[in-house]
Design a protein around this motif. Sequence first.
Motif, PDB file in Angstrom:
ATOM      1  N   GLN A 152      26.271  39.750  70.146  1.00 48.22           N
ATOM      2  CA  GLN A 152      26.182  38.539  69.332  1.00 48.22           C
ATOM      3  C   GLN A 152      27.557  38.110  68.838  1.00 48.22           C
ATOM      4  OE1 GLN A 152      23.320  36.925  69.190  1.00 48.22           O
ATOM      5  NE2 GLN A 152      22.313  38.580  70.326  1.00 48.22           N
ATOM      6  N   GLU A 153      28.381  39.082  68.455  1.00 46.38           N
ATOM      7  CA  GLU A 153      29.730  38.762  67.980  1.00 46.38           C
ATOM      8  C   GLU A 153      30.642  38.345  69.127  1.00 46.38           C
ATOM      9  OE1 GLU A 153      30.294  38.548  64.807  1.00 46.38           O
ATOM     10  OE2 GLU A 153      28.246  39.231  64.431  1.00 46.38           O
ATOM     11  N   VAL A 154      30.488  39.005  70.267  1.00 44.80           N
ATOM     12  CA  VAL A 154      31.320  38.667  71.430  1.00 44.80           C
ATOM     13  C   VAL A 154      31.079  37.233  71.869  1.00 44.80           C
ATOM     14  CG1 VAL A 154      31.629  39.140  73.911  1.00 44.80           C
ATOM     15  CG2 VAL A 154      31.629  41.015  72.265  1.00 44.80           C
ATOM     16  N   GLU A 155      29.829  36.793  71.827  1.00 42.37           N
ATOM     17  CA  GLU A 155      29.525  35.402  72.194  1.00 42.37           C
ATOM     18  C   GLU A 155      30.280  34.427  71.305  1.00 42.37           C
ATOM     19  OE1 GLU A 155      28.207  33.511  74.329  1.00 42.37           O
ATOM     20  OE2 GLU A 155      27.335  34.979  75.663  1.00 42.37           O
ATOM     21  N   GLN A 156      30.344  34.720  70.013  1.00 43.35           N
ATOM     22  CA  GLN A 156      31.068  33.854  69.082  1.00 43.35           C
ATOM     23  C   GLN A 156      32.558  33.836  69.425  1.00 43.35           C
ATOM     24  OE1 GLN A 156      29.963  31.954  66.535  1.00 43.35           O
ATOM     25  NE2 GLN A 156      27.825  32.502  66.711  1.00 43.35           N
ATOM     26  N   VAL A 157      33.130  35.023  69.655  1.00 50.67           N
ATOM     27  CA  VAL A 157      34.568  35.128  69.913  1.00 50.67           C
ATOM     28  C   VAL A 157      34.937  34.451  71.229  1.00 50.67           C
ATOM     29  CG1 VAL A 157      36.437  36.745  70.419  1.00 50.67           C
ATOM     30  CG2 VAL A 157      34.853  37.215  68.547  1.00 50.67           C
ATOM     31  N   LEU A 158      34.219  34.780  72.297  1.00 49.95           N
ATOM     32  CA  LEU A 158      34.550  34.206  73.603  1.00 49.95           C
ATOM     33  C   LEU A 158      34.249  32.711  73.651  1.00 49.95           C
ATOM     34  CD1 LEU A 158      33.416  37.004  76.091  1.00 49.95           C
ATOM     35  CD2 LEU A 158      35.702  36.503  75.230  1.00 49.95           C
ATOM     36  N   GLY A 159      33.215  32.282  72.911  1.00 44.59           N
ATOM     37  CA  GLY A 159      32.942  30.847  72.844  1.00 44.59           C
ATOM     38  C   GLY A 159      34.120  30.095  72.269  1.00 44.59           C
ATOM     39  N   GLY A 160      34.734  30.666  71.215  1.00 40.06           N
ATOM     40  CA  GLY A 160      35.919  30.045  70.636  1.00 40.06           C
ATOM     41  C   GLY A 160      37.102  30.056  71.582  1.00 40.06           C
ATOM     42  N   ILE A 161      37.299  31.171  72.270  1.00 40.77           N
ATOM     43  CA  ILE A 161      38.410  31.265  73.224  1.00 40.77           C
ATOM     44  C   ILE A 161      38.230  30.278  74.368  1.00 40.77           C
ATOM     45  CG2 ILE A 161      39.493  32.771  74.939  1.00 40.77           C
ATOM     46  CD1 ILE A 161      38.981  35.099  73.003  1.00 40.77           C
ATOM     47  N   ASP A 162      36.982  30.160  74.843  1.00 45.31           N
ATOM     48  CA  ASP A 162      36.719  29.247  75.962  1.00 45.31           C
ATOM     49  C   ASP A 162      37.012  27.797  75.598  1.00 45.31           C
ATOM     50  OD1 ASP A 162      35.953  31.389  77.490  1.00 45.31           O
ATOM     51  OD2 ASP A 162      33.803  31.105  77.188  1.00 45.31           O
ATOM     52  N   GLU A 163      36.887  27.470  74.307  1.00 43.81           N
ATOM     53  CA  GLU A 163      37.157  26.095  73.884  1.00 43.81           C
ATOM     54  C   GLU A 163      38.646  25.802  73.734  1.00 43.81           C
ATOM     55  OE1 GLU A 163      35.120  24.746  70.467  1.00 43.81           O
ATOM     56  OE2 GLU A 163      33.121  25.079  71.293  1.00 43.81           O
ATOM     57  N   MET A 164      39.486  26.855  73.698  1.00 42.67           N
ATOM     58  CA  MET A 164      40.912  26.651  73.444  1.00 42.67           C
ATOM     59  C   MET A 164      41.572  25.778  74.500  1.00 42.67           C
ATOM     60  SD  MET A 164      41.632  27.914  70.592  1.00 42.67           S
ATOM     61  CE  MET A 164      40.866  28.991  69.400  1.00 42.67           C
ATOM     62  N   GLN A 165      41.214  25.992  75.760  1.00 42.25           N
ATOM     63  CA  GLN A 165      41.821  25.203  76.826  1.00 42.25           C
ATOM     64  C   GLN A 165      41.486  23.729  76.678  1.00 42.25           C
ATOM     65  OE1 GLN A 165      40.987  26.708  80.718  1.00 42.25           O
ATOM     66  NE2 GLN A 165      42.384  25.314  81.756  1.00 42.25           N
ATOM     67  N   GLN A 166      40.226  23.434  76.328  1.00 45.41           N
ATOM     68  CA  GLN A 166      39.838  22.043  76.129  1.00 45.41           C
ATOM     69  C   GLN A 166      40.536  21.455  74.910  1.00 45.41           C
ATOM     70  OE1 GLN A 166      37.886  20.001  78.132  1.00 45.41           O
ATOM     71  NE2 GLN A 166      38.743  18.481  76.732  1.00 45.41           N
ATOM     72  N   ILE A 167      40.661  22.280  73.858  1.00 53.34           N
ATOM     73  CA  ILE A 167      41.355  21.810  72.652  1.00 53.34           C
ATOM     74  C   ILE A 167      42.805  21.480  72.967  1.00 53.34           C
ATOM     75  CG2 ILE A 167      42.194  22.543  70.383  1.00 53.34           C
ATOM     76  CD1 ILE A 167      39.565  24.152  70.122  1.00 53.34           C
ATOM     77  N   ALA A 168      43.471  22.366  73.733  1.00 56.21           N
ATOM     78  CA  ALA A 168      44.859  22.123  74.100  1.00 56.21           C
ATOM     79  C   ALA A 168      44.990  20.862  74.941  1.00 56.21           C
ATOM     80  CB  ALA A 168      45.420  23.325  74.853  1.00 56.21           C
ATOM     81  N   ALA A 169      44.029  20.657  75.868  1.00 53.63           N
ATOM     82  CA  ALA A 169      44.064  19.444  76.698  1.00 53.63           C
ATOM     83  C   ALA A 169      43.879  18.200  75.839  1.00 53.63           C
ATOM     84  CB  ALA A 169      42.977  19.518  77.768  1.00 53.63           C
ATOM     85  N   ASP A 170      43.002  18.304  74.841  1.00 53.12           N
ATOM     86  CA  ASP A 170      42.807  17.168  73.936  1.00 53.12           C
ATOM     87  C   ASP A 170      44.099  16.828  73.205  1.00 53.12           C
ATOM     88  OD1 ASP A 170      40.183  17.081  74.685  1.00 53.12           O
ATOM     89  OD2 ASP A 170      39.418  18.111  72.910  1.00 53.12           O
ATOM     90  N   ILE A 171      44.801  17.871  72.765  1.00 54.37           N
ATOM     91  CA  ILE A 171      46.049  17.642  72.032  1.00 54.37           C
ATOM     92  C   ILE A 171      47.104  17.016  72.947  1.00 54.37           C
ATOM     93  CG2 ILE A 171      47.974  18.818  70.885  1.00 54.37           C
ATOM     94  CD1 ILE A 171      45.884  20.860  69.863  1.00 54.37           C
TER      95      ILE A 171
END
Length: 318
Positions: A66-85
Motif C-alpha cells: 500500500q505504501e509502495v503504490e503511493q511512493v511509486l505513484g508519486g515518482i511516476d508523475e515526476m516525469q510528467q511534472i517536469a514536462a509540464d514545467i
Amino acid sequence: MNIKALRVFRSIVLQGSLAAAAERMHMSQSAASRLIGLLEAELKITLFSRNRRKLVLTLEGEMFYQEVEQVLGGIDEMQQIAADIRHRTTEKFTFVTSPPLGASLAVPAISRMRRAHPGFECRIHVEGRFDIENKVARRRFSLGLISLPVTNAIVELDAEPVFQARVGVLLPRNHALAAESSIAAAQLAQEPVVTLQGNQLWRRRLDEIYASAGITPHIAIESTSTILVQQLVREGNGISLIDRACLHPVPDAELALRPLVPERWVTYGCIYPVQGRSPLADLFLKCLREHLRALARTGARNDLRILKPGTALAEMHP
C-alpha cells in the motif's frame, strides 16, 4: 533504497508471479528474485510467503505494498511534472474529486471555465477521500472538491464551503413511497437497501440516520460505487439515501428523489493547500456556483443551499 527493487515488488503483486513480472520488466527471473531478496533483507521483513513455488503476499507485504503504490505513484508523475514545467506556455489547472461529484458537478463547472477562459489546460483525477485530502495538502492538485469537514487530521489544508445538499431517499419512480412529498426514516424499516460498503462515508451516514430512528437497515446489496448504487435502485433492487450533488447529472425519468425528514444536510466545499489558491481555482469556484444556481432553477431549489464566498463552517445551518 533501490527503486528498481520496489518496481519489481509492485510488478510481482500486479502480475501475479515472479516470471510474469520479470518478463514485463525485461529482466531474468534470477535477477528479479535477487532484488526481492535484497529488499527483504534491507527492510528486515518477509514480503512473500513461498509455497509450492508461488509467491503470496504476507500481512507485512500487503501493508508495505500500500505504501509502495503511493511512493511509486508519486515518482511516476515526476516525469510528467517536469514536462509540464519545461513546456508550460499556458496555465494548468489540476483538480481532484470523487467519481460522483466529478460527473455531477466538476464536469459542468470546468466546461463553464473553458468557455470563459479557453486557453488553460486541465488535469482531472478521481480518488478516494483520503487520497484527495492527502494529495491536495502535498500540492499534487490545485483544488479538491469533497464533503466537509476535512477528516484527515494529519494534513494541513484550507477549505471553503460552497454549498449544502439535502439528504433524500432515492427510489424507483413507480415505488409506492414516490408519491410522498417527503419520507421519514421510520417508513423505510421494511425496505431493502442498496448502499455503499461499511467503510465509506455515505454508508456511515445511512447507518447514523437509521440508528437515530431506532431501526436497523435491511441491507440487500453493497457496492463500492455510488453510480452502481443508483443503477441498482433504478432496476428495482431497493432504495438508497443520497443527495442531489451525488446524483448522475442527466435527468432520470425512472428514479425519484424524495427529501428525508427530519432534514439532514451535507456540506460540500473546495479544499486547497494552505499556501493559497490559484486564479484558476478561484475561477472554478465561481463557475461551480454558477452551475449550482442553474441546477437550482431546474427543480433542485429545495435540495440545495448555495453558500456565499467566504462562508465559514461555523456560520452554516446544521
